[in-house]
Structure formats: C-alpha cells, structure tokens
Design an enzyme around this catalytic site. Structure first.
Site, PDB file in Angstrom:
ATOM      1  N   LYS A 183       0.850  -1.200   0.000  1.00 32.79           N
ATOM      2  CA  LYS A 183       0.000   0.000   0.000  1.00 32.79           C
ATOM      3  C   LYS A 183       0.884   1.248   0.000  1.00 32.79           C
ATOM      4  CE  LYS A 183      -0.389  -0.419   5.011  1.00 32.79           C
ATOM      5  NZ  LYS A 183      -1.233  -0.918   6.119  1.00 32.79           N
ATOM      6  N   ARG A 192     -10.894   0.190  15.042  1.00 33.05           N
ATOM      7  CA  ARG A 192     -11.030   1.036  13.844  1.00 33.05           C
ATOM      8  C   ARG A 192     -11.997   0.314  12.922  1.00 33.05           C
ATOM      9  NH1 ARG A 192      -5.015   1.868  11.693  1.00 33.05           N
ATOM     10  NH2 ARG A 192      -5.541  -0.255  11.161  1.00 33.05           N
ATOM     11  N   TYR A 221      15.230  30.877   5.264  1.00 35.77           N
ATOM     12  CA  TYR A 221      14.048  31.558   5.795  1.00 35.77           C
ATOM     13  C   TYR A 221      14.169  31.757   7.297  1.00 35.77           C
ATOM     14  CZ  TYR A 221      11.354  30.801   1.497  1.00 35.77           C
ATOM     15  OH  TYR A 221      10.895  30.818   0.214  1.00 35.77           O
ATOM     16  N   MET A 227      10.931  24.390   0.837  1.00 34.12           N
ATOM     17  CA  MET A 227      10.118  23.489   0.023  1.00 34.12           C
ATOM     18  C   MET A 227      10.968  22.688  -0.961  1.00 34.12           C
ATOM     19  SD  MET A 227       6.835  24.387  -2.380  1.00 34.12           S
ATOM     20  CE  MET A 227       5.870  25.175  -1.115  1.00 34.12           C
TER      21      MET A 227
HETATM   22  C1  PLP Z   1      -0.363  -1.899   6.650  1.00 38.52           C
HETATM   23  C2  PLP Z   1      -0.892  -3.176   7.185  1.00 38.52           C
HETATM   24  C3  PLP Z   1      -0.024  -4.239   7.441  1.00 38.52           C
HETATM   25  C4  PLP Z   1       1.489  -4.139   7.316  1.00 38.52           C
HETATM   26  O1  PLP Z   1       2.019  -3.578   8.492  1.00 38.52           O
HETATM   27  P1  PLP Z   1       3.618  -3.511   8.747  1.00 38.52           P
HETATM   28  O2  PLP Z   1       3.722  -3.029  10.130  1.00 38.52           O
HETATM   29  O3  PLP Z   1       4.145  -2.528   7.757  1.00 38.52           O
HETATM   30  O4  PLP Z   1       4.138  -4.869   8.515  1.00 38.52           O
HETATM   31  C5  PLP Z   1      -0.582  -5.430   7.851  1.00 38.52           C
HETATM   32  N1  PLP Z   1      -1.914  -5.564   8.009  1.00 38.52           N
HETATM   33  C6  PLP Z   1      -2.773  -4.556   7.789  1.00 38.52           C
HETATM   34  C7  PLP Z   1      -4.238  -4.767   7.995  1.00 38.52           C
HETATM   35  C8  PLP Z   1      -2.299  -3.322   7.373  1.00 38.52           C
HETATM   36  O5  PLP Z   1      -3.148  -2.324   7.152  1.00 38.52           O
END
Ligand code: PLP
Length: 394
Positions: free
Chosen positions: A55, A153, A281, A329
């Site tokens: 992701k 969650r 800055y 930036m």
């Molecule tokens: C992002 C995620 C993971 C991976 O987590 P890491 O700590 O990066 O290994 C695993 N399970 C779910 C449901 C996630 O959202």
C-alpha cells in the site's frame, strides 16, 4: 474531474526525461526486497504464506516494482489499502492475489470483483454490494472478513460476524475465503495486549468452527507480529515494514533484513560566507566563522521534513554535515566547512550509506519526531525512483 496521482512515480516521464532527471532521487534496491521476503519466508516456515504489503505506493518504494520483486521471492499475496492501489498493480500486469486491507465503498465493489481484487468486509453492509457485484460475473467472488479484536477502527464485532456468516451462507456468489484481525501493539513485545488479541481471535474462530464455519486462510500478523509472536503466524503473515528492511523493534536471530531505500541528491551550489552571515528563511542559522555552505535541490516537498531544520545531517564525501537553517520546500543548505573539497555535483546522502557512514531512515524519522513508516510514505511523487538493477548514471 479529480485526478489522483496514484501512478508509481518511477514510470513517469519519457526515458529522456528520466535520464536527464533532477539531481535528487531515491534508490530502491529490489534485491534487498527479495532477500527480505526470502528471509521472512524462512523465518515463518513453510506452513505460512507471506503477503507483501505494498500500500501507499509500496511504502514510497513504488508498488509495482516491489510487488514483482516480492512475488519472485516467494510472496503469494499482495496487500493494498484501497481499490485504486489494486488497479495500479493490475495495470502493471500483476496477476497475483490482491487483498484490499482498507475500506471498499459500495460503488467500487463491481470494479474490485471484475479485476479479481479481493475485498475485506469490515462492515455488515458491504456484503450486499459485493454479492450484487459478483452476480453478473457468473463466478464466485472471494472475500476476507475482518474482525475487530481491540484496534477499534475497522472490523466486525463477533455478533456482526456471526450474522454475516449466516447471511453469506445464502449467497452462493460469495466465497468467504479468509478471516483476519489486526494487532495494535505487536511492536511492544512485552505488552500483554497482543496475547489478549490473539487469544480472543482464537476463541472466536473456535466458536465459529463449532457453528460449522471455517476459513481457508486465517491471519493476524503484521511485521511486528510475524517477528515477535510466532503464535500469530497462522496461515499468512502480512508484512510491510520488515519487507522494506526495517525492524519494528530490536533485531531477532534467524531473520535478516536490509533497507532497500536510500535518498540522494547532488550539490548544486557551493557558497563561501563570512562569519555572521544568515542562512535560509527566518535567518535561523548564523555562521560563527568563515563558512562553506552547500545547497541541495531537495526540500520538504520531496518528503524531507521541515522538522530537520538545524537538526538533521547529510553525508557528503563520507562525512556528516549538519543541515544549516530551515529546510525549505525545494532546497536545503548544509554547512560543509568541516568537509574539505566539496565541489559542484558531489553526491549527498540524506538516507542511506556513503563510504563508511550511514544515515538510517529511523534516525531521520526520530529527529523529525515521527516513525520510519511516515518518512517512507512521505517521499513525494516528484522524487524519481531509481531501481538498482536498471541504475542510471549519475
Ligand atoms: C499496513 C498493514 C499491514 C502491514 O504492516 P507492517 O507493520 O508494515 O508490517 C498489515 N496488516 C494490515 C491490515 C495493514 O493495514
């Protein structure tokens, strides 16, 4: 029309544009990703599959290249957070199983089903939209159910899950393939919360089994779970952080991880200043002696936190040089008075190794008051990703 820049930045631009790219880039060592996946596989054993969590653009590394490297090294699933991320992998002609770990809105259910991107049901209402999406396809669509065991969650409660299983038993078009939960505290191995979550999950699964419900895949572990809680391995572990080469906590024997990412830039200006000159800055840095400053074309728009102003450092000619003044930036300034011989075009390392020294991502994250995850995800799209097997000449 709203356009979301979900495409991997690495593919952007023509070859010529890439070859003549700006002198700030992230290097991604895909061999490190592959080695980390292989080591994780050995660590969890042959009864447990490894899902490569890609992701957020593969945690900033580029989702498709990481996914391909991980699959070649034996990962059998890919984890994404939303449909768009799954579609990006399909567009890259990746055919492997993909699980959406996050929320899938009802409107997106048809696309997910068409592209064989597996949804997680974490709200009872999602069952209807997924069944409706499956019907016209004339084949069964797999889903995973997510149980909330303490994260509060996304996730179903046990009563919701039981009701849903009875409902889905009447929907032939849906196949409940997996059941999982997510651990809140696995990166604190001494915290009892993880054992409680795992026991709760196990007890719920046992109860469901007595009611006649079973699943092909049970899973619970993220990287920290996989590393510190062998009882969380079950049928599959979902690894992000560890696959990219980072330890959630202290290293453990039997597993080898090496970071895949480094962030590099080049000196575009060398300035000689008298004592008493101000830099950047807000004039937050003032030279106390005749000084040499190097300017790097990288800033917070690239993902280098402004919190590193006057705190972070950069490797130049194998030496550490402090960031002088505010990170802006698009630029930052480094005091190189104590690094002899700095010249235009010298390579600067913001994260990674140079000669004998290394700036670890965790170190940079700590100085910026955050975690490695956020630094990786914060690497912006305008930073070209250079994959080491097709390394361009810099
Ligand atoms: C992002 C995620 C993971 C991976 O987590 P890491 O700590 O990066 O290994 C695993 N399970 C779910 C449901 C996630 O959202």
């Amino acid at each position: 029309m709203i356009l979301f820049p979900t495409a991997a930045p690495c593919g952007g631009g023509s070859r010529e544009e890439q070859r003549l790219g700006r002198p700030t880039w992230a290097e991604v060592d895909l061999a490190a990703i592959a080695a980390n996946v292989a080591s994780l596989r050995r660590f969890v054993g042959s009864q447990t599959q490894v899902m490569a969590v890609v992701k957020a653009g593969g945690y900033g590394h580029g989702a498709a290249p990481v996914a391909s490297a991980a699959l070649a090294a034996g990962a059998t699933w890919l984890g994404v957070s939303c449909l768009e991320e799954g579609m990006e992998l399909r567009r890259a002609r990746i055919a492997a199983r993909i699980l959406i770990l996050g929320h899938l809105p009802a409107e997106q259910a048809p696309l997910a089903a068409q592209h064989n991107i597996t949804a997680t049901i974490s709200l009872p209402e999602q069952a209807e939209s997924l069944a409706a999406a499956a019907r016209p396809l004339g084949r069964r669509v797999a889903v995973h159910l997510k149980l909330d065991t303490g994260m509060s969650r996304l996730g179903l409660s046990l009563p919701e899950l039981e009701d849903l299983l009875h409902l889905l038993a009447r929907h032939q078009e849906i196949k409940v393939e997996g059941c999982y939960t997510h651990l809140a505290c696995a990166d604190e191995p001494a915290d009892e919360a993880t054992a409680e979550q795992l026991e709760g999950f196990g007890a719920w699964l046992a109860r469901l089994r007595r009611e006649g419900f079973s699943f092909a895949l049970h899973h619970a572990a993220n990287s920290a779970g996989a590393i510190h809680f062998p009882e969380s391995h079950l049928d599959l572990v979902r690894c992000g952080l560890a696959m990219y080469g980072y330890w959630p906590q202290d290293p453990v024997p039997g597993l080898e991880l090496r970071p895949a990412l480094s962030l590099r830039s080049r000196v575009v200006r060398v300035t000689r200043l008298p004592a008493g000159a101000s830099v950047g800055y807000g004039a937050t840095y003032r030279t106390t002696r005749p000084s040499v400053l190097a300017v790097l074309p990288v800033g917070y728009a690239d993902g280098v936190s402004r919190a590193l102003s006057n705190r972070g450092s950069v490797l130049l000619r194998g030496r550490r040089a402090p960031i002088a003044g505010r990170v802006s930036m698009d630029l930052l300034t480094v005091d190189v008075t104590d690094v002899p011989g700095i010249t235009l075009g010298d390579e600067a390392v913001l994260v990674g190794r140079q000669s004998e020294d290394e700036i670890q991502l965790e170190e940079m994250a700590g100085l910026a008051g955050t975690v490695a995850y956020e630094v990786m995800c914060g690497l912006s799209l305008r930073v070209p990703r250079v994959y080491l097997d097709e390394r361009r000449k810099h």
